[in-house]
Structures are given as structure tokens and as C-alpha cells.
Motif scaffolding. Structure first.
Motif, PDB file in Angstrom:
ATOM      1  N   GLY A  74       9.422  -0.713  -6.372  1.00 29.07           N
ATOM      2  CA  GLY A  74       9.702  -0.501  -4.962  1.00 29.07           C
ATOM      3  C   GLY A  74      11.105  -0.882  -4.538  1.00 29.07           C
ATOM      4  N   LEU A  75      11.643  -1.984  -5.071  1.00 29.77           N
ATOM      5  CA  LEU A  75      12.976  -2.431  -4.667  1.00 29.77           C
ATOM      6  C   LEU A  75      14.047  -1.432  -5.099  1.00 29.77           C
ATOM      7  CD1 LEU A  75      12.795  -6.290  -5.354  1.00 29.77           C
ATOM      8  CD2 LEU A  75      12.693  -5.107  -3.154  1.00 29.77           C
ATOM      9  N   ASN A  76      13.936  -0.900  -6.318  1.00 24.83           N
ATOM     10  CA  ASN A  76      14.903   0.098  -6.774  1.00 24.83           C
ATOM     11  C   ASN A  76      14.751   1.405  -5.999  1.00 24.83           C
ATOM     12  OD1 ASN A  76      15.998  -1.619  -8.700  1.00 24.83           O
ATOM     13  ND2 ASN A  76      14.584  -0.960 -10.310  1.00 24.83           N
ATOM     14  N   THR A  77      13.508   1.750  -5.693  1.00 26.07           N
ATOM     15  CA  THR A  77      13.268   2.960  -4.889  1.00 26.07           C
ATOM     16  C   THR A  77      13.854   2.797  -3.491  1.00 26.07           C
ATOM     17  OG1 THR A  77      11.203   3.318  -6.099  1.00 26.07           O
ATOM     18  CG2 THR A  77      11.499   4.550  -4.057  1.00 26.07           C
ATOM     19  N   LEU A  78      13.688   1.615  -2.914  1.00 26.08           N
ATOM     20  CA  LEU A  78      14.237   1.316  -1.580  1.00 26.08           C
ATOM     21  C   LEU A  78      15.742   1.541  -1.553  1.00 26.08           C
ATOM     22  CD1 LEU A  78      14.240   0.006   1.292  1.00 26.08           C
ATOM     23  CD2 LEU A  78      14.353  -2.212   0.138  1.00 26.08           C
ATOM     24  N   LYS A  79      16.450   0.995  -2.554  1.00 26.96           N
ATOM     25  CA  LYS A  79      17.913   1.141  -2.597  1.00 26.96           C
ATOM     26  C   LYS A  79      18.312   2.609  -2.650  1.00 26.96           C
ATOM     27  CE  LYS A  79      18.817  -3.286  -4.906  1.00 26.96           C
ATOM     28  NZ  LYS A  79      19.278  -3.937  -6.150  1.00 26.96           N
ATOM     29  N   GLU A  80      17.589   3.390  -3.466  1.00 21.33           N
ATOM     30  CA  GLU A  80      17.926   4.808  -3.611  1.00 21.33           C
ATOM     31  C   GLU A  80      17.648   5.574  -2.316  1.00 21.33           C
ATOM     32  OE1 GLU A  80      17.261   8.279  -6.986  1.00 21.33           O
ATOM     33  OE2 GLU A  80      16.735   6.188  -7.419  1.00 21.33           O
ATOM     34  N   ILE A  81      16.546   5.234  -1.640  1.00 18.91           N
ATOM     35  CA  ILE A  81      16.221   5.882  -0.370  1.00 18.91           C
ATOM     36  C   ILE A  81      17.312   5.597   0.655  1.00 18.91           C
ATOM     37  CG2 ILE A  81      14.646   5.824   1.619  1.00 18.91           C
ATOM     38  CD1 ILE A  81      12.365   5.373  -0.366  1.00 18.91           C
ATOM     39  N   LYS A  82      17.753   4.342   0.745  1.00 20.23           N
ATOM     40  CA  LYS A  82      18.764   3.962   1.736  1.00 20.23           C
ATOM     41  C   LYS A  82      20.119   4.588   1.417  1.00 20.23           C
ATOM     42  CE  LYS A  82      16.483   1.634   4.735  1.00 20.23           C
ATOM     43  NZ  LYS A  82      16.457   2.048   6.144  1.00 20.23           N
ATOM     44  N   GLU A  83      20.403   4.844   0.156  1.00 21.32           N
ATOM     45  CA  GLU A  83      21.643   5.538  -0.195  1.00 21.32           C
ATOM     46  C   GLU A  83      21.589   6.998   0.241  1.00 21.32           C
ATOM     47  OE1 GLU A  83      22.125   4.985  -4.364  1.00 21.32           O
ATOM     48  OE2 GLU A  83      22.695   2.858  -4.186  1.00 21.32           O
ATOM     49  N   MET A  84      20.403   7.615   0.116  1.00 22.22           N
ATOM     50  CA  MET A  84      20.243   9.017   0.531  1.00 22.22           C
ATOM     51  C   MET A  84      20.242   9.160   2.047  1.00 22.22           C
ATOM     52  SD  MET A  84      17.495  10.752  -2.092  1.00 22.22           S
ATOM     53  CE  MET A  84      16.192   9.568  -1.810  1.00 22.22           C
ATOM     54  N   ASP A  85      19.521   8.263   2.733  1.00 19.76           N
ATOM     55  CA  ASP A  85      19.397   8.358   4.193  1.00 19.76           C
ATOM     56  C   ASP A  85      19.073   6.981   4.767  1.00 19.76           C
ATOM     57  OD1 ASP A  85      18.912   8.870   6.834  1.00 19.76           O
ATOM     58  OD2 ASP A  85      17.489  10.505   6.490  1.00 19.76           O
ATOM     59  N   PRO A  86      20.086   6.257   5.277  1.00 23.23           N
ATOM     60  CA  PRO A  86      19.836   4.922   5.851  1.00 23.23           C
ATOM     61  C   PRO A  86      18.920   4.943   7.064  1.00 23.23           C
ATOM     62  CG  PRO A  86      22.190   5.318   5.504  1.00 23.23           C
ATOM     63  CD  PRO A  86      21.501   6.624   5.323  1.00 23.23           C
ATOM     64  N   GLY A  87      18.731   6.112   7.658  1.00 27.56           N
ATOM     65  CA  GLY A  87      17.921   6.193   8.862  1.00 27.56           C
ATOM     66  C   GLY A  87      16.426   6.213   8.613  1.00 27.56           C
ATOM     67  N   ILE A  88      15.997   6.359   7.351  1.00 28.70           N
ATOM     68  CA  ILE A  88      14.565   6.336   7.052  1.00 28.70           C
ATOM     69  C   ILE A  88      14.048   4.907   7.188  1.00 28.70           C
ATOM     70  CG2 ILE A  88      12.822   6.664   5.252  1.00 28.70           C
ATOM     71  CD1 ILE A  88      14.457   8.960   4.161  1.00 28.70           C
ATOM     72  N   ILE A  89      12.978   4.736   7.942  1.00 21.76           N
ATOM     73  CA  ILE A  89      12.351   3.418   8.112  1.00 21.76           C
ATOM     74  C   ILE A  89      11.494   3.143   6.879  1.00 21.76           C
ATOM     75  CG2 ILE A  89      10.798   2.026   9.524  1.00 21.76           C
ATOM     76  CD1 ILE A  89      11.454   3.972  11.850  1.00 21.76           C
ATOM     77  N   VAL A  90      11.741   2.007   6.214  1.00 18.48           N
ATOM     78  CA  VAL A  90      10.975   1.666   5.013  1.00 18.48           C
ATOM     79  C   VAL A  90      10.206   0.367   5.254  1.00 18.48           C
ATOM     80  CG1 VAL A  90      11.045   1.180   2.544  1.00 18.48           C
ATOM     81  CG2 VAL A  90      12.695   2.783   3.541  1.00 18.48           C
ATOM     82  N   LEU A  91       8.890   0.431   5.043  1.00 20.59           N
ATOM     83  CA  LEU A  91       8.023  -0.757   5.115  1.00 20.59           C
ATOM     84  C   LEU A  91       7.521  -1.048   3.710  1.00 20.59           C
ATOM     85  CD1 LEU A  91       5.916   0.192   8.271  1.00 20.59           C
ATOM     86  CD2 LEU A  91       7.983  -1.179   8.188  1.00 20.59           C
ATOM     87  N   MET A  92       7.697  -2.280   3.248  1.00 26.63           N
ATOM     88  CA  MET A  92       7.329  -2.661   1.888  1.00 26.63           C
ATOM     89  C   MET A  92       5.922  -3.271   1.846  1.00 26.63           C
ATOM     90  SD  MET A  92      10.088  -1.754   0.292  1.00 26.63           S
ATOM     91  CE  MET A  92       9.862  -2.472  -1.339  1.00 26.63           C
ATOM     92  N   LEU A  93       5.190  -2.964   0.758  1.00 28.43           N
ATOM     93  CA  LEU A  93       3.842  -3.496   0.543  1.00 28.43           C
ATOM     94  C   LEU A  93       3.779  -4.223  -0.796  1.00 28.43           C
ATOM     95  CD1 LEU A  93       1.684  -0.325   1.373  1.00 28.43           C
ATOM     96  CD2 LEU A  93       2.302  -2.157   2.939  1.00 28.43           C
ATOM     97  N   THR A  94       3.037  -5.295  -0.873  1.00 31.36           N
ATOM     98  CA  THR A  94       2.790  -5.942  -2.161  1.00 31.36           C
ATOM     99  C   THR A  94       1.546  -6.811  -2.082  1.00 31.36           C
ATOM    100  OG1 THR A  94       3.735  -7.309  -3.919  1.00 31.36           O
ATOM    101  CG2 THR A  94       4.214  -7.950  -1.647  1.00 31.36           C
TER     102      THR A  94
END
Length: 526
Positions: A74-94
Motif C-alpha cells: 500500500g505505501l508504494n502504491t500510495l506514492k505512485e498514485i500521488k505522483e500521477m494525481d495528487p488530488g486523489i484522496i487516499v485512505l489507508m487500511l491495515t
């Protein structure tokens, strides 16, 4: 409807989240089984939107992302998502939350962190809160702030939302002071709130204090608090704004009006992270982020000793400049429509826009009160306007005079328009001919043929029962004219709007209003 991507390798959890969100009827849901699949879906949806001329449209508004997944966590996916579009809201689960992982996720741009098992209510409340925070950024972008980051100016306006999200994303990672510069009414507090509610401190208080509104002898007590009996009138212990805002953000509005003695004390708080209440002999540690704002020329004030140079450089770590509305009138129409949507909700109306004449006058006006004044003007028009469009007659008299518009001429213009409509209604109701002979459906449609329609015998019938009611005749005329135009252009909406000189949105609204079915006038298929 918000687009949500649920990313988790646990199919049962994906189903649970999907069911909870779909029950609200506010979300469109898609699923991904791990980080790699999530990135593929985001890229695929982005490419689809670009192909359909929706460049800049977001693939997903929200991504609910598990931390522990195969192939890509999830953390690596988060970084890639924010590089593509910082405007996407990301909520993390664990299922195995640790402080270190949570802190890292928030630093990398996650809005917040949730532990499994999930509560549906908690998830929906968190999503609502995240959407509200990101809406502040959208509104902030319209105020066209100029951020200075590492020596580069980054301008945020309605066509550059990505840059605004990038800057807020950077500010959310750090805890440095921010100095917002701009004239009164340009939206400085809005910027401060957008930064706070998208930062790691978003769950704590945002406390605003106007430095120009506090008497000098009460300033220290207001900020730092005081002990009982520390001065005349101090009948009880008081908590200051620094203690009240602990863990959150303190917004010092009009910091240029702060007394010099207080400038020294604020500087010490910024440097030492300690303050002392009035009448106390103990220092209290503070964990508050400072965002300051001013419309004063601080550089000139430093030269004559009215503002401390060391405090200026402490506050000016990330400067933001808000231009005056008069300097960016290209944004005026966008701002007007934002306020129209706002006041439609507040006042329960359905205004659709602003007339060309009224917009032209607003563009000529100087706007000394900036965005705040514009908002007041639009609300004033909402109260007075009786039609579904803001017209010249509903604008404040003082504004019309300042823009060089004669009130007498305005009334004459409105009366002239009304008289023209009455005459048009009479012309169109005077005769009635066979609609099949009015227009040659198979002939080429051009501007000359349209102009000639005005001189021909056109069949627009109006009920005799409404002959003495101008508004009723006007509506009947609109309906018959739209039907005639749709017949002429074979039910094609775009062609009808273009050649009949009707804005497409207006045409669609009128079609719905009068219950017209455009397909009925389409050319029969052979």
C-alpha cells in the motif's frame, strides 16, 4: 457521484466496503485486488477520459487502499498514485496498524489511516470529511494564489488544479510557517483553512485570531492566557489561543498590525516552542503550526522599524500571494457561477447564470472589496432577481454607478427589452400556417435562411386565454419557437442551439421545462 476504487487482496473486505458505500447512493465503486492492479485501473481510466476529451478529469476521486498486499504494498502504491494525481484522496487500511506506518502514510499524502475491522459509519464519516477538505482546495484554486516554492512561482487557478494540489500536498508534509499576502477580501483565511484541513493536523483545531481587532494591552493575554489576579479584572484563570489550538493551527490574520512587543514574544514562541501566560512563572511547551496573513507592505514596515525583520523571515518560509480580483477578471465568470451554485442551495432557487449585459458591467467594475465584495453582490442579486438569470436590474445601484452605467438608461433598456418581447409575441401569434410548409426539411440550412424566417409568415400560436398576460404569452412563445426550431433542425440539439442562437444548456433546460421530446422531430430512419 464520487468515483471510489477499493484496493485490497481480501475479497470479502472489498465486498463489505462496496456494500456500505453503495448503500449511501453517493458513490460509484470499482475494485482492485492489489497495488499493481490499482495502478493499472487508474492509468486505464485516465487514458479513457483523455480520449473522450475529458483531459484533467480525475480517474477516481477516492482510493481506499490496504497496506499489506502482494506484488506492490500500500505505501508504494500510495506514492505512485500521488505522483500521477495528487488530488486523489487516499485512505489507508491495515489490520496491523503501527505508529510508524501511519505517520509515513500521512507524510506520503494519505488523508488518513483506518484499522481493520472497519466500521461503515466511521468510513463514511471519514470520506465525507476528506471530500470537504479537498473541496476547500478546489475553491482555493479559483482564488488564483501564487505559491513560491524553492524560488519558483506556482500559479493556481481553475485551469491548473494539479499545481494547487501539488503545493498543498507539499505543505501537508511539512510543519513550517506560511505567510499569506493579499488585499482584504482576497481569501486569505480560505487559503489557511485549505492548508490546515489537508495537513497532518486536520483532526485538531483551526483557530483564527485577528491581530488588528485586539487592544494592545490585552494582546498577550489573548494569545498566551493569564493567571487569576495577574492584572485588574483578571478574576479567573484564562486559557490563551496557543493552548486552545494545541496540536492544530493558529491563524494570525493581519499580522502586520501586531504590536512590536508582541512581535518579540511571537518570535520566541516560533524559535523555542515555549510561552509563558501573563502572571505565571512557568513556561508551557506548545505544538502549534503558525499561518500568518497580512495586507500590509511588510518590506516597507521593516525599513522604518514597524515590523521585525527576524520575525518576517521566520514567518516567510512558504509565502503565498493572492492577487486582487481587478487583476484577474478572466476568472470573474467562474467565480460568479461558483457563488450562484452556493446561493441556489442557501436560498432554494434555481438560477442558471448571468446575462451578458450584467457580466459586462461586472467586468468593468474595479472590485475594491475583491472576492468578498463579489460574493455580496451575487447574494444581493439573488434577493432581487425574479427571473432565472442575474440581470442588470438586480445589481446594486452603487455598483452600476461606479461602473459608469446610468440607472435611467438601465431602466429604459429593461423596458425596451420587455416591449420587444411583447411585440415578438404579438407577431408570432398573429398568423397560423401549416408547419409542413414552413420549412423545407431537406434543404440546406444556412444563416440567410434563418434570417429570412423573421420576415416570413411563421406559425407560432398563443392561447387567447393568456392574451392579456405577458408572462404566459412569453412562455408559450418560447415553447412554440423551440418546437419550430427542433422541427427545422430535425431534432438535433447541437444544430438547434447553434443556428437558433440559444445556449445549449438553456435549450435543454427549456425542453425539460415544457416537456418537449426532441426525438419526435428527428428525421425518420429509412
Amino acid at each position: 457521484m464520487l468515483k471510489v476504487l477499493v484496493v485490497d487482496d481480501d475479497q470479502a473486505l472489498r465486498f463489505s466496503v462496496r456494500s456500505a458505500l453503495e448503500a449511501t447512493k453517493k458513490f460509484y465503486i470499482e475494485e482492485a485486488f492489489d497495488g499493481v492492479n490499482a495502478i493499472e485501473k487508474i492509468k486505464e481510466r485516465t487514458a479513457e477520459k483523455n480520449k473522450t476529451q475529458q483531459a484533467g478529469a480525475r480517474a477516481f476521486d477516492i482510493v481506499i487502499l490496504d497496506v499489506d498486499m502482494p506484488r506492490k504494498n500500500g505505501l508504494n502504491t500510495l506514492k505512485e498514485i500521488k505522483e500521477m494525481d495528487p488530488g486523489i484522496i487516499v485512505l489507508m487500511l491495515t489490520a496491523h496498524a503501527t505508529v510508524e506506518v501511519a505517520v509515513q502514510a500521512v507524510k506520503d499524502g494519505a488523508y488518513n489511516f483506518l484499522s481493520k475491522p472497519l466500521s461503515s459509519d466511521e468510513l463514511i464519516q471519514l470520506i465525507d470529511k476528506a471530500v470537504t477538505a479537498h473541496t476547500l482546495i478546489s475553491t482555493l484554486a479559483v482564488s488564483s494564489p501564487v505559491f513560491v516554492d524553492e524560488g519558483r512561482k506556482i500559479i493556481g487557478n481553475t485551469s491548473q488544479m494539479q499545481k494547487v494540489f501539488n503545493v498543498i500536498h507539499k505543505l501537508a508534509k511539512v510543519d513550517t510557517p506560511v505567510l499569506i499576502r493579499g488585499a482584504s477580501g482576497t481569501g486569505k483565511e480560505l487559503v489557511a483553512k485549505a492548508i490546515h484541513f489537508n495537513s497532518a493536523r486536520k483532526d485538531e483545531k483551526f483557530v483564527a485570531i485577528n491581530c488588528s481587532a485586539i487592544p494592545e494591552n490585552l494582546f498577550e493575554s489573548e494569545l498566551f492566557g493569564h493567571e487569576k489576579g495577574s492584572f485588574t479584572g483578571a478574576s479567573e484563570r484564562k486559557i490563551g489561543k496557543f493552548q486552545f489550538a494545541e496540536g492544530g493551527t493558529l491563524f494570525l490574520d493581519e499580522v502586520g498590525d501586531m504590536p512590536q512587543l508582541m512581535q518579540v514574544k511571537i518570535l520566541r514562541v516560533l524559535q523555542e516552542k515555549l510561552f509563558m501566560p501573563v502572571g505565571s512563572n512557568r513556561e508551557i511547551p506548545t505544538n502549534v503550526r503558525i499561518i500568518a496573513a497580512t495586507n500590509r507592505p511588510l518590506e516597507e514596515m521593516m525599513k522604518d522599524g514597524r515590523f521585525r525583520e527576524d520575525l518576517f523571515y521566520r514567518l516567510n518560509v512558504v509565502p503565498i500571494f493572492l492577487p486582487q480580483l481587478a487583476d484577474r477578471k478572466d476568472d470573474l465568470e467562474v467565480l460568479i457561477h461558483i457563488f450562484i451554485r452556493k446561493f441556489n442551495q442557501i436560498h432554494g432557487k434555481r438560477l442558471t447564470g448571468i446575462s451578458a449585459e450584467a457580466l459586462s458591467v461586472l467586468k468593468r467594475y474595479g472590485w475594491p472589496g475583491n472576492i468578498r465584495e463579489l460574493e455580496n453582490v451575487i447574494e444581493h442579486s439573488f434577493v432581487l432577481e425574479s427571473s432565472n438569470t442575474i440581470s442588470l436590474g438586480s445589481l446594486p445601484e452603487a455598483l452600476l454607478e461606479a461602473a459608469g452605467v446610468s440607472l435611467v438608461e438601465t431602466m429604459q433598456n429593461l423596458e425596451s427589452q420587455s416591449e420587444t418581447l411583447k411585440k415578438s409575441a404579438q407577431v408570432f401569434s398573429s398568423t397560423e400556417i401549416d408547419s409542413e410548409n414552413d420549412f423545407d426539411i431537406d434543404s440546406e440550412i444556412d444563416d440567410d435562411s434563418l434570417e429570412s424566417c423573421a420576415d416570413e409568415d411563421i406559425s407560432i400560436s398563443i392561447s387567447d386565454s393568456a392574451s392579456l398576460d405577458f408572462n404566459a404569452q412569453k412562455e408559450e412563445f418560447e415553447k412554440q419557437f423551440i418546437i419550430k426550431a427542433l422541427k427545422t433542425f430535425k431534432g438535433r440539439i447541437n444544430q438547434t442551439a447553434l443556428h437558433a442562437n440559444i445556449p445549449k444548456k438553456t435549450l435543454l433546460r427549456k425542453i425539460e421545462k415544457y416537456g418537449i421530446v426532441a426525438k419526435e422531430y428527428a428525421e425518420p430512419k429509412s
